[in-house]
Design an enzyme around this catalytic site. Sequence first.
Site, PDB file in Angstrom:
ATOM      1  CG  ASP A 105      -1.613   0.732   1.286  1.00  0.00           C
ATOM      2  OD1 ASP A 105      -2.650   1.583   0.421  1.00  0.00           O
ATOM      3  OD2 ASP A 105      -1.365   2.025   2.400  1.00  0.00           O
ATOM      4  CG  ASP A 144      -0.758   2.242   7.609  1.00  0.00           C
ATOM      5  OD1 ASP A 144      -2.029   1.869   6.052  1.00  0.00           O
ATOM      6  OD2 ASP A 144      -0.952   3.028   7.659  1.00  0.00           O
ATOM      7  CG  ASP A 193      -4.576  -1.376   3.356  1.00  0.00           C
ATOM      8  OD1 ASP A 193      -4.592  -0.675   2.581  1.00  0.00           O
ATOM      9  OD2 ASP A 193      -3.856  -1.002   4.037  1.00  0.00           O
TER      10      ASP A 193
END
Length: 638
Positions: A342, A534, A538
Amino acid sequence: MSQHTCNCGGHCHHDETSSHPLLMMIVSGALLALCLLVDGLSLWPAAWPWLRAVAYVVAFVPVGWPVCREAVEGLFHKDPFSEFALMTVAAVAAFALGEWPEAVAVMLFYAGGEYLQERAVGRARRHIGHLAALMPKVVHIVTEEGETTLPPEAVRPGMTVVLRPGERMAVDGVLTGDEGADFDTSALTGESLPRHISPGETVEAGMIVCRHIVRLRVSRPYGESAMARIQALVQQANARKAPTEVFIRRFARIYTPAVILLAVGLAIVPPLLALAQSLSPHWDVWTYRATVFLVISCPCALVVSVPLSYFAGIGRASRRGILMKGGDSLDRLSEVDTVVFDKTGTLTRGAFEVKGLHAKAYPEKQVLALTASAESASHHPLASAIVHYAGQCQVAIAPPQQAEEISGRGIKAVVEGHTVLAGNRRLLAEQGIAMPTATDDGDNEVVVAIDGRFAGRFTLADTLRSEAVEAIGRLRRGGIKHIAMLSGDKRSVVADVANRLSLDDSHAECMPADKAAWLERLKASGHRPAFAGDGINDAPALATAHVGIAMGSGSDTAIETADVVVRGDSPLLVAEAVSLGRATKRLALTNIGLALGLKAAVMALGAIGFAPLWLAVLADTGVALLCVVVVMWWSHQP
């Protein structure tokens, strides 16, 4: 009597004879030495021929009785092929053959090996559980009446905790007051340098305040604290076995009865063939060789060292701030060939910085001062970056007389008599203010109008984490061929970050379902991706990936969903987690090869009569101890 996972893969109760196994070995060893001395001097009285046998049985009992009892209990618990059964059969056979010294030596060597293995495993368990022992037993609470102490379990959210220099936080809390403080976070993240925490930021259980007396407002009960979650994850990790561990346990269940049948065949078939040819059968010779074969075939080196390898891997990872949710997580990490990140909060800090200001119609310093004053009334990350930039430029910021945040657009404020608009292009367009054509340079922008005229444009960028480039390089050196990034940010921003990090692939404007779908397609094409993120958004990707890695500063949802949790924000820990997974798998396979190779060699020597019984026991115990020593040495490497 202590319960542990025995070498044969079942759960056995080892009788430590009043918890003094070392004492029992000393007694048995002394009695054996005395018997051998009397043998050597031929001092046994001829009138009592049975006395020698009785003396060796007495020497055998301290170390042999616990093993024989375990073998009998195994029969009642449907575990007839345990290592205890093998050792008992070997000892009985040695006594039957009149090899009384070797019968005692068999059990003495075995007991010594077991004792050393148990100590090694015990050290590993104590190391993994050391965090619990470090936690304070009381918490200092500030009340209206003064200061009092409570056990951590009794502390409730909202209470105020006071910490003095060198004291460890027992629960999660928020730092209060006007000044920040430095905290030692090494127990959680493995970071050697203290971390500065500002007022309003979270201090997690396990952190130690360095130099100041601080007060904190408790945010979570003890059972939900960061440290409690770490301990729960470590406990869960021991229960979740790696496929390699499961295979070895199943292998031992088949292997043990197979070698018993081979030993029986070795004791019976050659003598029968000799009889068929009218030759002397030498029953005692072949029975002795079968006993040697049986002892060395014990699978204890495999079923001790392989689980211990994964246990050591979990412990080594926990020291580095990487929490594995089981040996299966380590195994899957070793298979990863693609790492997907990410962007925000993982590769970038999620904190913007001003790259430039392009002023028009007004002096640059005036545009900066008026914009920063207006943005000081906003909590948006871009607004905070402009205010911070003004501070760096030593520009005075006056509080606005009026301020109104316009959702999804920006802010409108009155500063020193000027009407200031600061936000996106939609904000100015809706006010009919003409602007230069937008440039898609990969940066975020804030456009500004003063008193109805376009006044300038700020360009801002999300700052890369300082360790991001090194983390990508380490992954590539570790054999990861494909590194990608998924983000919900706009294409130009994502492309800019991917270019700066030299990533192989990137996808922008991804919704949570898009990230999960992209990982599904990656897996369908034969890849085994790890995904590091995080945020709450996600969670679907973390659950879909071959291995989900949650950054420890992230949401509870991400942490609960992931297979691996890294305590901290550094992407270097992602690279280290992959490296540890591979190293642990190599260690387990090395121990398998070492154990099987050495055993095969000594089994062959025993079958043809070149290995005595005591050497078989020494080799069996020695292989197990060698594997344990290799694991323990590896687990203590930096």
